[in-house]
Scaffold this motif. Structure first.
Motif, PDB file in Angstrom:
ATOM      1  N   PRO A  82       0.808  -1.238   0.000  1.00 29.95           N
ATOM      2  CA  PRO A  82       0.000   0.000   0.000  1.00 29.95           C
ATOM      3  C   PRO A  82       0.835   1.279   0.000  1.00 29.95           C
ATOM      4  N   GLU A  83       2.135   1.159   0.333  1.00 35.84           N
ATOM      5  CA  GLU A  83       3.017   2.323   0.303  1.00 35.84           C
ATOM      6  C   GLU A  83       3.095   2.940  -1.095  1.00 35.84           C
ATOM      7  N   VAL A  84       2.797   2.135  -2.093  1.00 40.77           N
ATOM      8  CA  VAL A  84       2.856   2.603  -3.473  1.00 40.77           C
ATOM      9  C   VAL A  84       1.754   3.629  -3.749  1.00 40.77           C
ATOM     10  N   MET A  85       0.637   3.490  -3.031  1.00 38.28           N
ATOM     11  CA  MET A  85      -0.568   4.248  -3.402  1.00 38.28           C
ATOM     12  C   MET A  85      -0.400   5.769  -3.488  1.00 38.28           C
ATOM     13  N   PRO A  86       0.247   6.428  -2.517  1.00 40.27           N
ATOM     14  CA  PRO A  86       0.356   7.881  -2.656  1.00 40.27           C
ATOM     15  C   PRO A  86       1.276   8.308  -3.791  1.00 40.27           C
ATOM     16  N   ARG A  87       2.057   7.367  -4.344  1.00 45.23           N
ATOM     17  CA  ARG A  87       3.070   7.773  -5.320  1.00 45.23           C
ATOM     18  C   ARG A  87       2.557   7.837  -6.746  1.00 45.23           C
ATOM     19  N   PHE A  88       1.430   7.205  -7.010  1.00 52.12           N
ATOM     20  CA  PHE A  88       0.920   7.285  -8.384  1.00 52.12           C
ATOM     21  C   PHE A  88      -0.475   7.894  -8.400  1.00 52.12           C
ATOM     22  N   ALA A  89      -0.818   8.450  -9.535  1.00 56.85           N
ATOM     23  CA  ALA A  89      -2.198   8.890  -9.757  1.00 56.85           C
ATOM     24  C   ALA A  89      -2.660   8.254 -11.049  1.00 56.85           C
ATOM     25  N   PHE A  90      -3.913   7.889 -11.085  1.00 60.79           N
ATOM     26  CA  PHE A  90      -4.434   7.179 -12.247  1.00 60.79           C
ATOM     27  C   PHE A  90      -5.631   7.919 -12.802  1.00 60.79           C
ATOM     28  N   LEU A  91      -5.631   8.059 -14.111  1.00 61.63           N
ATOM     29  CA  LEU A  91      -6.769   8.691 -14.769  1.00 61.63           C
ATOM     30  C   LEU A  91      -7.307   7.696 -15.780  1.00 61.63           C
ATOM     31  N   LEU A 113      -8.555  11.933   0.995  1.00 62.93           N
ATOM     32  CA  LEU A 113      -8.021  10.576   0.863  1.00 62.93           C
ATOM     33  C   LEU A 113      -6.534  10.516   0.532  1.00 62.93           C
ATOM     34  N   ASN A 114      -5.889  11.691   0.424  1.00 65.84           N
ATOM     35  CA  ASN A 114      -4.466  11.669   0.097  1.00 65.84           C
ATOM     36  C   ASN A 114      -3.670  12.467   1.117  1.00 65.84           C
ATOM     37  N   PRO A 115      -2.568  11.904   1.590  1.00 65.63           N
ATOM     38  CA  PRO A 115      -1.807  12.601   2.626  1.00 65.63           C
ATOM     39  C   PRO A 115      -1.146  13.883   2.124  1.00 65.63           C
ATOM     40  N   GLY A 116      -0.627  13.890   0.907  1.00 68.96           N
ATOM     41  CA  GLY A 116       0.113  15.066   0.454  1.00 68.96           C
ATOM     42  C   GLY A 116      -0.670  15.923  -0.507  1.00 68.96           C
TER      43      GLY A 116
ATOM     44  N   GLU B 106     -20.121  -0.596 -10.809  1.00 68.10           N
ATOM     45  CA  GLU B 106     -20.740  -0.400 -12.111  1.00 68.10           C
ATOM     46  C   GLU B 106     -20.385   0.962 -12.695  1.00 68.10           C
ATOM     47  N   GLN B 107     -20.388   2.003 -11.858  1.00 64.23           N
ATOM     48  CA  GLN B 107     -20.112   3.343 -12.366  1.00 64.23           C
ATOM     49  C   GLN B 107     -18.634   3.691 -12.376  1.00 64.23           C
ATOM     50  N   GLY B 108     -17.802   2.776 -11.911  1.00 66.96           N
ATOM     51  CA  GLY B 108     -16.362   3.006 -11.969  1.00 66.96           C
ATOM     52  C   GLY B 108     -15.822   3.859 -10.846  1.00 66.96           C
ATOM     53  N   THR B 109     -16.718   4.328  -9.947  1.00 59.90           N
ATOM     54  CA  THR B 109     -16.221   5.200  -8.879  1.00 59.90           C
ATOM     55  C   THR B 109     -15.404   4.406  -7.851  1.00 59.90           C
ATOM     56  N   ALA B 110     -15.561   3.076  -7.873  1.00 59.91           N
ATOM     57  CA  ALA B 110     -14.688   2.256  -7.030  1.00 59.91           C
ATOM     58  C   ALA B 110     -13.235   2.460  -7.467  1.00 59.91           C
ATOM     59  N   GLN B 111     -13.052   2.591  -8.777  1.00 67.39           N
ATOM     60  CA  GLN B 111     -11.718   2.843  -9.324  1.00 67.39           C
ATOM     61  C   GLN B 111     -11.190   4.198  -8.856  1.00 67.39           C
ATOM     62  N   LEU B 112     -12.080   5.202  -8.883  1.00 66.64           N
ATOM     63  CA  LEU B 112     -11.683   6.545  -8.452  1.00 66.64           C
ATOM     64  C   LEU B 112     -11.174   6.524  -7.008  1.00 66.64           C
ATOM     65  N   VAL B 113     -11.928   5.869  -6.127  1.00 68.04           N
ATOM     66  CA  VAL B 113     -11.581   5.889  -4.709  1.00 68.04           C
ATOM     67  C   VAL B 113     -10.347   5.024  -4.437  1.00 68.04           C
ATOM     68  N   THR B 114     -10.291   3.860  -5.053  1.00 68.87           N
ATOM     69  CA  THR B 114      -9.192   2.937  -4.716  1.00 68.87           C
ATOM     70  C   THR B 114      -7.891   3.299  -5.416  1.00 68.87           C
ATOM     71  N   THR B 115      -7.898   4.345  -6.277  1.00 64.81           N
ATOM     72  CA  THR B 115      -6.608   4.804  -6.799  1.00 64.81           C
ATOM     73  C   THR B 115      -6.162   6.087  -6.078  1.00 64.81           C
ATOM     74  N   GLN B 116      -6.880   6.478  -5.026  1.00 64.95           N
ATOM     75  CA  GLN B 116      -6.352   7.508  -4.127  1.00 64.95           C
ATOM     76  C   GLN B 116      -5.404   6.790  -3.155  1.00 64.95           C
ATOM     77  N   SER B 117      -5.137   7.414  -2.016  1.00 67.87           N
ATOM     78  CA  SER B 117      -4.125   6.781  -1.155  1.00 67.87           C
ATOM     79  C   SER B 117      -4.691   5.870  -0.075  1.00 67.87           C
ATOM     80  N   VAL B 118      -5.976   5.521  -0.144  1.00 66.32           N
ATOM     81  CA  VAL B 118      -6.509   4.585   0.844  1.00 66.32           C
ATOM     82  C   VAL B 118      -6.662   3.206   0.201  1.00 66.32           C
ATOM     83  N   THR B 119      -6.432   2.193   1.002  1.00 68.05           N
ATOM     84  CA  THR B 119      -6.517   0.851   0.425  1.00 68.05           C
ATOM     85  C   THR B 119      -7.974   0.469   0.227  1.00 68.05           C
TER      86      THR B 119
END
Lengths: 314, 322
Positions: A82-91, A113-116, B106-119
């Protein structure tokens, strides 16, 4: 691990390192035996036809797809950590956002949801596009939505920005605006960017690194500047309906024989000596030749290669 | 209405944020649902309070408990109320549980949240926790208010305590049943990943589960047996007991089916009774004082099911990407 040279980047830092990475869905392998590395600070284009495995690769890096086998590291940290998570952003391709949230609330997601979180940067990106802060995300145009999504991505202050077909649903004006914004922000921070597209022209001006995938395999990886000079477009007289034997010491990517004439895309190994016409191909030509001929060995420029079984040095 | 309108902008501009992180996100995402459930709870409780007051008026006018209560003592509203309370767990399961994670998938917002810094796990924990908490609060309040009404007036209210309209909507059973069905709803949603399909499946599951629950409810307590003379009447204290089975029995303890001496003529019946030596009615029942223990046993089983489903949902979502 970082014993090979790392041209252009600071020594020893790799944004991405993949070793034998593979992902199998029920239908079959979406990506297999994928080994490469990407130096930090580069703008990398991920190119390939539709269904080549680009989204799968980006999904693996952004932890949305679990690898079937192989190993992937982001800045040296295994992607499962999970340490990887703050280092990337995905679009993502369809830029999912909560439609009933206002723009301000969408940015607050990033903040919470992001520390920095860099609120100033995110708001600057949104405001420079004249996107009203209290408008619901569902009412925005495609270009505005992309801008908000990009603000959310940059507000995270990522070291690695992953973009899956970022320009696909934008009109030319918005596309130009977005790429300018993207380049300005990425260059300012030294962000490593990986963006996928099936249109090379879309990426050619922006990228200094290329990752070409087709049929779930890496076809080329390396500096955009070094990939083209490694190839030559050779035209000459065919010998008995085939390529001249003298050309055999080079790697022939693609050949075409028409009557007494042949035309071949070769990866040169030493000087080309022969009574041939040699031309420098365009990046597009090199790319298409590689995509058309699946049997040609993949090409890695120095540094992009990771020594594993099943790959050969260019 | 006017209070919500004035409170909203104030809450939005308030800089020192009350809610943070995932709590804020989950509450903001489910703001409408939260308001609906809270409104349902408050209005439902007020309705119960109002009906209770009405009943007390009717009973006072009739001089109850000194004199018999008028029949019918409650209007149709009582039936509607108990039906609504019976339906509540299913409604929460279908409209709150099933889309909880499935809508984000279904709406993909799971992707939005889980690519922030929370697991993924933290996000799913927040979502499931919120869903279970709101279900628990709403159903506990409604159950408590309804029990407060039903308990002192149960003798005039008609329904037997083992009826669905009583057993399932009083005490710990209403919240436990709602938690179990809602947990089933979000688990189905996580597996199916589609809102509509998961809602339909959850509805089906709710119907099956509640039918099964109805069928096996009397197994929650161990039935008691009483014998009384064949020509005597049932002891009055068994008025609110729930009948499990009844037989007729001979002096030596032999049991015969309730209708085993139902002959065409009285003479033949008496002859049969004579021949078999039947002297007693044998009545097997669940007594009202067993209700509380049975409700808590049932609630315990349902809560164990809830815990198992929630644990499975968490394991499933943290094992693989959504």
């Amino acid at each position: 691990m970082a014993e090979t040279s790392n041209p252009g980047g600071s020594p020893g830092t790799w944004a991405l390192e993949a070793r034998g990475l593979g992902k199998r869905y029920r239908r079959g392998w979406a990506l297999r035996d994928c080994s490469f590395r990407l130096p930090a600070g580069r703008i990398c284009g991920l190119v390939g036809p539709n269904g080549a495995g680009k989204s799968t690769l980006l999904g693996l890096v952004s932890r949305q797809v679990a690898a079937t086998r192989g190993d992937l590291r982001v800045f040296g940290v295994p992607v499962g950590d999970p340490e990887v998570m703050p280092r990337f952003a995905f679009l993502g391709q369809d830029k999912p956002m909560y439609k009933r949230f206002s723009v301000a609330e969408t940015l607050r997601i990033g903040c919470e949801l992001n520390p920095g979180w860099d609120a100033a940067a995110a708001e600057r990106i949104v405001r420079s596009g004249d996107v009203p802060m209290n408008a619901a995300v569902g009412t925005l145009s495609g270009g505005q939505r992309t801008r908000v999504a990009l603000a959310l991505a940059f507000g995270k202050r990522p070291d690695l920005l992953l973009l899956d077909e970022p320009m696909a649903d934008l009109d030319p004006l918005a596309r130009d605006e977005m790429s300018t914004l993207l380049m300005a922000e990425a260059v300012e921070r030294g962000t490593t960017v990986v963006m996928s597209s099936h249109i090379l022209a879309e990426l050619e001006d922006m990228c200094d690194y290329l990752l070409v995938v087709a049929d779930g395999r890496i076809r080329m990886a390396g500096d955009a500047d070094a990939l083209v000079p490694a190839h030559a477009l050779v035209t000459g007289l065919a010998e008995e309906g085939d390529l001249p034997a003298a050309l055999a010491r080079h790697t022939v990517i693609e050949k075409r024989v028409q009557g007494r004439q042949f035309r071949a895309m070769v990866r040169t190994d030493g000087p080309l000596s022969g009574d041939w016409q040699v031309a420098v191909p365009s990046l597009e030509e090199v790319l298409l030749a590689h995509l058309r001929s699946q049997d040609a060995p993949p090409l890695y420029t120095p540094g992009a290669q990771i020594e594993t079984e099943g790959t050969r040095t260019a | 209405m006017s209070t919500t309108l004035t409170a909203d902008p104030a809450a939005r501009t308030a800089r020192p944020r009350l809610l943070r992180g995932l709590t804020w996100l989950v509450l903001r995402q489910h703001r409408t649902t939260l308001c609906c459930v809270l409104a349902l709870t408050v209005l439902g409780s007020l309705w119960i309070v109002y009906q209770r007051a009405q009943l007390i008026d009717v009973l006072d006018a009739a001089g109850w408990p000194g004199k018999p209560a008028p029949v019918p003592v409650v209007g149709e509203a009582y039936g509607s109320l108990t039906s609504l309370l019976t339906l509540l767990p299913g409604v929460l399961a279908v409209f709150l549980g099933a889309p909880l994670i499935a809508a984000d998938q279904e709406q993909g917002t799971a992707q939005l949240v889980t690519t922030q810094s929370v697991t993924r796990r933290r996000w799913v924990v927040a979502k499931l926790g919120w869903c279970l908490l709101i279900t628990l609060v709403a159903c506990s309040v409604l159950s408590a208010v309804f029990t407060w009404w039903w308990h002192p007036y149960r003798s005039v209210l008609g329904d037997n305590w083992m009826d669905t309209a009583v057993f399932d909507v009083t005490g710990p059973v209403l919240p436990a049943l709602a938690l179990f069905l809602t947990a089933a709803g979000f688990t189905i949603g996580i597996l199916v990943r589609r809102v509509l399909a998961s809602m339909v499946l959850t509805l089906g599951f709710t119907v099956v589960a509640q039918t099964a629950w109805d069928m096996f409810r009397d197994r929650l307590g161990s039935p008691r047996t009483i014998r009384y003379p064949l020509d005597g009447s049932m002891p009055a204290r068994l008025d609110d007991a729930y009948e499990v089975d009844r037989w007729v029995g001979s002096a030596d303890g032999q049991l015969y089916g309730w209708g085993s001496c139902a002959e065409a003529t009285e003479k033949a019946t008496n002859a049969c009774i004579e021949e078999k030596g039947i002297v007693d009615n044998v009545f097997q029942y669940l007594d009202y004082d067993q209700m509380s223990a049975m409700q808590w046993t049932g609630a315990g089983i349902l809560l164990a099911g809830t815990a198992a489903l929630t644990a499975f949902a968490l394991w499933w979502t943290s094992r693989r990407p959504l």
